[in-house]
Write an enzyme that holds these catalytic residues in place. Structure first.
Site, PDB file in Angstrom:
ATOM      1  N   CYS A  66     -10.717  -3.639  -4.013  1.00 28.29           N
ATOM      2  CA  CYS A  66      -9.673  -4.531  -4.538  1.00 28.29           C
ATOM      3  C   CYS A  66     -10.292  -5.804  -5.113  1.00 28.29           C
ATOM      4  CB  CYS A  66      -8.656  -4.876  -3.459  1.00 28.29           C
ATOM      5  SG  CYS A  66      -7.530  -3.513  -3.134  1.00 28.29           S
TER       6      CYS A  66
ATOM      7  N   GLU B 282      -3.038  -4.655  -3.021  1.00 30.54           N
ATOM      8  CA  GLU B 282      -3.527  -5.612  -4.022  1.00 30.54           C
ATOM      9  C   GLU B 282      -3.673  -4.962  -5.387  1.00 30.54           C
ATOM     10  OE1 GLU B 282      -4.677  -4.987  -1.015  1.00 30.54           O
ATOM     11  OE2 GLU B 282      -5.530  -6.758  -0.048  1.00 30.54           O
TER      12      GLU B 282
ATOM     13  N   ASN C 126       0.830  -1.209   0.000  1.00 30.96           N
ATOM     14  CA  ASN C 126       0.000   0.000   0.000  1.00 30.96           C
ATOM     15  C   ASN C 126       0.861   1.254   0.000  1.00 30.96           C
ATOM     16  OD1 ASN C 126       0.481  -1.043   2.662  1.00 30.96           O
ATOM     17  ND2 ASN C 126      -1.092   0.288   3.520  1.00 30.96           N
TER      18      ASN C 126
END
Ligand code: THU
Length: 160
Positions: free
Chosen positions: A115, A75, A62
């Site tokens: 995601c 992700e 992230n």
């Protein structure tokens, strides 16, 4: 009227030592990626590792931003890296690990809804399911066989 039931079958492992060597290798790559996350605001660090059919492993973590919504989840960083670098190579598996510098994350952390939607696009694109393994920093690991099972009734191009 009829009633339907959508089940999400999943395997639950007590810890990383119960995984196959392939699965634990991929999870370790997610852990390594997690350690390089840029998350100064939430202090919640997520790493993702994608195993591709050509044996490449693409990782992401992230990336936060002072303007909070401008940040991005691990992700999606990983899937877009894979989609842009290897557009025609199938994804076989995704591993995710999350930790925090505020508390010990001891529950499996599944991908957020946005995601799941983004990941689902690539499962549909490649016409083949890929499995998803997720954990916190320690403790149990959940493994599902597909994105489809994590996002039933998803939105896809058939509605456009
Ligand atoms: N985060 C991820 O990277 N993946 C998820 O699926 C959930 C949340 C990140 C976003 C943000 O940087 C931090 O975790 C806290 O929400």
């Amino acid at each position: 009227m009829r009633k339907i039931q959508i089940a999400t079958p999943a395997m639950v492992y007590n810890d990383i030592s119960e995984l196959s060597s392939e699965d634990s290798m991929l999870m370790n790559r997610a852990v390594e990626a997690r350690k390089k996350a840029y998350a100064p605001y939430s202090k919640f660090y997520v790493g993702a590792a994608l195993l591709l059919e050509n044996n490449e492993i693409v990782t992401g973590n992230n990336q936060e931003n002072a303007a909070y919504p401008s940040g991005m989840c691990a992700e999606r960083v990983a899937i877009w890296k894979a989609g842009s670098e290897y557009p025609n190579v199938k994804i076989l598996q995704l591993a995710i690990s999350a930790s925090s510098s505020i508390h010990t994350v001891d529950k499996p952390v599944g991908p957020c809804g946005a995601c799941r939607q983004s990941l689902s696009e690539y499962e549909i694109k490649q016409k083949q399911h890929f499995s998803v393994l997720f954990m916190g920093e320690v403790g149990e690991i959940i493994k599902t066989a597909s994105l489809d099972s994590l996002l039933p009734f998803s939105f896809d191009s058939s509605y456009l």
